[in-house]
Design an enzyme around this catalytic site. Structure first.
Site, PDB file in Angstrom:
ATOM      1  N   LYS A  25       0.850  -1.206   0.000  1.00 16.11           N
ATOM      2  CA  LYS A  25       0.000   0.000   0.000  1.00 16.11           C
ATOM      3  C   LYS A  25       0.878   1.246   0.000  1.00 16.11           C
ATOM      4  CE  LYS A  25       0.830   1.435   4.455  1.00 16.11           C
ATOM      5  NZ  LYS A  25       1.606   2.603   4.795  1.00 16.11           N
ATOM      6  N   PRO A 107       9.625  -4.740   0.201  1.00 17.37           N
ATOM      7  CA  PRO A 107      10.701  -4.507   1.164  1.00 17.37           C
ATOM      8  C   PRO A 107      10.171  -4.258   2.574  1.00 17.37           C
ATOM      9  CG  PRO A 107      10.670  -2.791  -0.531  1.00 17.37           C
ATOM     10  CD  PRO A 107       9.595  -3.745  -0.871  1.00 17.37           C
ATOM     11  N   ALA A 110       9.586  -0.330   5.116  1.00 16.38           N
ATOM     12  CA  ALA A 110       9.572   0.594   3.982  1.00 16.38           C
ATOM     13  C   ALA A 110       8.343   1.487   3.983  1.00 16.38           C
ATOM     14  CB  ALA A 110       9.628  -0.209   2.678  1.00 16.38           C
ATOM     15  N   GLY A 113       3.573  -1.472   4.115  1.00 18.86           N
ATOM     16  CA  GLY A 113       2.557  -2.324   4.762  1.00 18.86           C
ATOM     17  C   GLY A 113       2.710  -3.816   4.511  1.00 18.86           C
ATOM     18  N   GLY A 114       3.883  -4.274   4.128  1.00 24.97           N
ATOM     19  CA  GLY A 114       4.075  -5.695   3.784  1.00 24.97           C
ATOM     20  C   GLY A 114       3.593  -6.662   4.864  1.00 24.97           C
ATOM     21  N   SER A 117      -0.166  -6.509   5.326  1.00 22.67           N
ATOM     22  CA  SER A 117      -0.825  -7.133   4.188  1.00 22.67           C
ATOM     23  C   SER A 117      -0.770  -8.663   4.306  1.00 22.67           C
ATOM     24  CB  SER A 117      -0.133  -6.684   2.897  1.00 22.67           C
ATOM     25  OG  SER A 117      -0.589  -7.424   1.808  1.00 22.67           O
ATOM     26  N   ASP A 149      -2.649  -1.110  10.501  1.00 24.90           N
ATOM     27  CA  ASP A 149      -2.819  -1.073   9.044  1.00 24.90           C
ATOM     28  C   ASP A 149      -3.473  -2.344   8.481  1.00 24.90           C
ATOM     29  OD1 ASP A 149      -1.488   1.286   9.188  1.00 24.90           O
ATOM     30  OD2 ASP A 149       0.342   0.614   8.185  1.00 24.90           O
TER      31      ASP A 149
END
Ligand code: C5P
Length: 292
Positions: A25, A107, A110, A113-114, A117, A149
């Site tokens: 995101k 990444p 960063a 939101g990895g 997610s 998030d």
């Protein structure tokens, strides 16, 4: 239709394989309103899912197993996938052993939101495998227990998020522009960036008005966390200035950073070869389908 639980157990004991994409995101705008008593910050932000994906494979197995393509990613409860799995099992009392493999492309640290997610994708996958025992709202509530998030990633791709970020209001799809995500070799902790926030640097914007204007086609980008991140890591400010110098028209930190989204015709040849970059656009999913 919902199956009664015994039928469901037979259903889930069959072998299965689910291969899902877990998107990144950006925050098109992010306004900090104030610091709360619980230490979190009240914010108003327009979140947008973009076409950069981790991949997660969920497979029936004789025991739980979790693997990841990157060895610096924790494989224990620190990982939000494991948190999501444990929380889902606790809430639904539905548990079946599975092998989960995470192929990491987004990444880390960063502002993309990895991890959040991945948690949302896991909640959605488990719920699908359990024949949608939880409603969308219940799934969003579980997500908010994992991180601020996470609920956003259970939206359809664009959402106006308030509270600490966990209250989501779906908005109509926003016209997509193609742009670059570019990340210097700097890792930022979200908690640290928030600790550098100074009320003097908050923008005087009206987020509801900005949302209305964006939905009418205007381009509005700002991020109240950017100055905090620059105070925490001054090299980031220099990096932003460099991105503008090589030709990008709009350069803005995503969330708490350190990735920037960059719009315009920047000359990528002037970036060091080892600087991470990815060309992306906005993405959406249809109701009852995951992102693809
Ligand atoms: O909710 P999450 O675990 O992602 O937040 C990480 C940290 O970021 C929190 O511990 C808090 O210090 C900070 N944060 C905040 N206000 C928010 C979201 C996060 O201060 N709205």
């Amino acid at each position: 239709m919902r199956f009664p639980v015994p039928l469901l157990v037979i259903y889930i004991l069959r072998s299965f394989l689910l291969h899902l994409k877990s998107p990144a995101k950006i925050n098109l705008f992010l306004k900090i309103l104030h610091k709360r008593r619980d230490g979190y910050h009240e914010l108003a932000s327009l979140f947008q899912a973009v076409s950069l994906f981790d991949e997660i494979i969920f497979k029936s197995h004789d025991r739980d197993e979790f693997t990841c393509s990157h060895n610096e990613i924790p494989l224990n409860e620190e990982n939000l996938i494991i948190k999501a799995l444990e929380l889902f099992r606790k809430k639904t009392k539905i548990s079946f052993p599975l092998k989960i493999h995470l192929e990491k492309n987004i990444p880390h640290q960063a502002g993309l939101g990895g991890g959040s997610s991945n948690a949302a994708t896991t909640l959605w996958a488990l719920n699908a495998l359990a024949n949608f025992q939880l409603t969308e709202e219940e799934l969003i509530n579980l997500g908010s227990e994992i991180g601020s998030d996470v609920p956003f990633f259970l939206s359809h791709g664009s959402a106006f998020c308030t509270g600490r970020g966990e209250k989501i209001k779906e908005v109509n799809p926003i016209k997509s522009e193609e742009f670059y995500l570019i990340k210097p070799d700097i890792k930022l902790s979200t908690k640290e960036v928030y600790s550098y926030l100074s009320i003097d640097n908050f923008s005087q914007r009206n987020p509801e008005m900005d949302l209305k204007d964006i939905l009418e086609g205007k381009s509005i980008y700002y991020n109240d966390l950017e100055d905090a991140a620059f105070s925490y890591e001054p090299k980031l400010r220099e990096f932003k200035q460099y991105l503008i110098k090589i030709g990008f028209k709009t350069v803005l930190l995503s969330g708490s950073g350190s990735a920037f989204f960059c719009i315009g015709n920047g000359d990528l040849n002037q970036l060091d070869k080892d600087i991470w970059k990815s060309k992306v656009n906005f993405i959406y999913r249809n109701k009852n389908k995951w992102f693809n």
